[in-house]
Design a protein around this motif. Structure first.
Motif, PDB file in Angstrom:
ATOM      1  N   VAL A 128       0.844  -1.196   0.000  1.00  0.00           N
ATOM      2  CA  VAL A 128       0.000   0.000   0.000  1.00  0.00           C
ATOM      3  C   VAL A 128       0.885   1.254   0.000  1.00  0.00           C
ATOM      4  CG1 VAL A 128      -1.705   1.343   1.281  1.00  0.00           C
ATOM      5  CG2 VAL A 128      -1.893  -1.156   1.177  1.00  0.00           C
ATOM      6  N   ALA A 153       0.510   5.175   0.527  1.00  0.00           N
ATOM      7  CA  ALA A 153      -0.362   6.250   0.997  1.00  0.00           C
ATOM      8  C   ALA A 153       0.054   7.546   0.316  1.00  0.00           C
ATOM      9  CB  ALA A 153      -0.284   6.389   2.504  1.00  0.00           C
ATOM     10  N   TRP A 210      -6.820   2.193  -6.668  1.00  0.00           N
ATOM     11  CA  TRP A 210      -6.723   3.145  -5.561  1.00  0.00           C
ATOM     12  C   TRP A 210      -8.034   3.196  -4.799  1.00  0.00           C
ATOM     13  CZ3 TRP A 210      -9.759   7.609  -5.049  1.00  0.00           C
ATOM     14  CH2 TRP A 210     -10.602   7.874  -6.120  1.00  0.00           C
ATOM     15  N   GLU A 211      -7.966   3.764  -3.596  1.00  0.00           N
ATOM     16  CA  GLU A 211      -9.160   3.965  -2.788  1.00  0.00           C
ATOM     17  C   GLU A 211      -8.995   5.213  -1.936  1.00  0.00           C
ATOM     18  OE1 GLU A 211      -9.939   1.215   0.341  1.00  0.00           O
ATOM     19  OE2 GLU A 211      -7.816   0.827   0.730  1.00  0.00           O
ATOM     20  N   ALA A 261      -9.182   7.192   1.525  1.00  0.00           N
ATOM     21  CA  ALA A 261      -9.027   6.809   2.930  1.00  0.00           C
ATOM     22  C   ALA A 261     -10.342   7.025   3.667  1.00  0.00           C
ATOM     23  CB  ALA A 261      -7.909   7.621   3.567  1.00  0.00           C
ATOM     24  N   LEU A 294      -3.565   4.427  -1.451  1.00  0.00           N
ATOM     25  CA  LEU A 294      -4.514   4.949  -0.468  1.00  0.00           C
ATOM     26  C   LEU A 294      -4.414   6.468  -0.510  1.00  0.00           C
ATOM     27  CD1 LEU A 294      -6.481   4.303   1.921  1.00  0.00           C
ATOM     28  CD2 LEU A 294      -4.470   4.471   3.424  1.00  0.00           C
TER      29      LEU A 294
END
Length: 388
Positions: free
Chosen positions: A139, A141, A162-163, A165, A216
């Motif tokens: 991951v 960030a 992707w996502e 947070a 993230l």
């Protein structure tokens, strides 16, 4: 503006008392009460300041140490930036027959990037299936402007690259920025900030270097490339808490910075957050900045602190020479290509539609993104194989 504890908003006489002490210290009466009371659960409120907020904050810190608890300590919330590359520092190349382009802002209107045709974008790397990652994918960030939808970030099996947070909320509001100076140009449509799409562009570069990772996204930056120091520290602490809760965070990417002005205490909130990540073994890749100077820029300059895991990245023009715009000095520890980077741009933003979904851009942000992706992909076990 300076920041003070929220209880000051309920006791305006405290602001008056501090003004009296500041006047005795030779700074006049620089503070004004907040325009509105602090809402519930708010820890800090903003006070308008006439004069130098740094001088007021330092003086109030000294006064608070000598007086009783009714005198609040004022905090200066510095502004970090993701700077653009200037005209005289850019490198131009013939990237395709009869097509000349350069990836910098100045002289190109309100945005810092240039549209790119799709044929100059590298093919999307093959991504190994999730079933080969029983412990989860690495991951990365990304602390930036946020990531917008793009077909290039969605795999054929529907698994997103992707996502957002979930649960991340900035301490200070991140405003939408309506454009920059027009330089006298007439435009038919609305402007948008110089760094609109910056986070999406970075996600594309990480995607190229780390196809098996997951991004993230934490939005800390506005569309003009500005970041509140307070929000940066809060985001880093949020990630440290996430690791403590058992979630994966393998690399943190910060593509912004600010000069190391002020007293050491004013850098301490960010440093403490970085130390929490270092204690958990999480590297933080930080861009060195685009000022062409050797003056330290933070958080990248924290790379000289052996107790932290900060990796500062500058932009190189060749294996033996730095790009002219890149900051440099002993505090810059890695060098990667950052000029004329090609990556993705958001497909659209209402009411502005970007023609084409790719762009050129130059800066140390993009050198840092490439290095962060390289670190993340290096965490993929050797036993993981590409699909047949």
């Amino acid at each position: 503006m300076v920041l003070v504890p929220a209880w000051v908003a309920e006791r305006p006489e405290t602001v008056e008392r501090l003004n009296g002490l500041l006047a005795e210290a030779g700074l006049g009466r620089p503070l004004s009460p907040p325009a509105a009371p602090a809402p519930p659960a708010v820890e800090l409120v903003e006070l308008p300041v006439q004069g130098d907020p740094v001088a007021v904050a330092r003086a109030s810190r000294r006064l608070a140490g000598r007086a009783d608890a009714d005198v609040p300590e004022c905090l200066t919330d510095y502004e970090c930036t993701a700077a653009t590359v200037e005209d005289d520092a850019r490198l131009e190349e013939n990237l395709y027959p009869y097509f000349r382009a350069s990836g910098c802002k100045s002289g190109h209107g309100t945005v810092a990037w240039l549209p790119a045709p799709d044929y100059v974008m590298m093919p999307k790397p093959i991504r190994r299936p999730a079933s080969q990652f029983p412990a989860g994918r690495p991951v990365v960030a990304l602390l930036d402007t946020g990531v917008r939808e793009h077909d290039w970030l969605v795999e054929t099996d529907g698994e997103p690259y992707w996502e957002e947070a979930q649960g991340w909320t900035p301490l200070r509001t991140i405003p939408e920025i309506a454009g920059q100076e027009s330089h006298g140009e007439e435009t038919d449509g609305p402007d948008f900030g110089s760094h609109w799409g910056h986070g999406t562009f970075l996600a594309g570069l990480v995607r190229l270097k780390a196809p098996d990772a997951r991004t993230l996204s934490l939005r800390v930056m506005n569309d003009a490339g500005r970041v509140s120091d307070l929000n940066a520290a809060h985001a880093l602490n949020w990630l440290a808490d996430r690791v403590c809760d058992g979630h994966r965070v393998d690399v943190v990417l910060t593509a912004f910075g600010r000069p190391g002005v002020g007293e050491e205490e004013e850098l301490e909130p960010v440093r403490e957050a970085l130390k929490r990540l270092a204690d958990r073994g999480v590297p933080v890749v930080a861009s060195a900045g685009n000022g062409g100077t050797d003056s330290p820029v933070y958080p990248a300059a924290f790379a000289v602190d052996p107790t932290l895991t900060v990796i500062s990245v500058g932009a190189c023009a060749s294996p033996t020479a730095r790009a002219a715009y890149s900051n440099h000095g002993v505090w810059v520890r890695q060098w990667h290509e950052g000029t004329n980077a090609v990556s993705i741009m958001p497909l659209s933003t209402a009411p502005v539609t970007v023609q084409g979904a790719y762009a050129y851009w130059s800066g140390t942000s993009f050198a840092a993104a490439r290095y962060a992706g390289q670190l993340a992909q290096g965490l993929v076990p050797a036993s993981v194989r590409l699909p047949d």
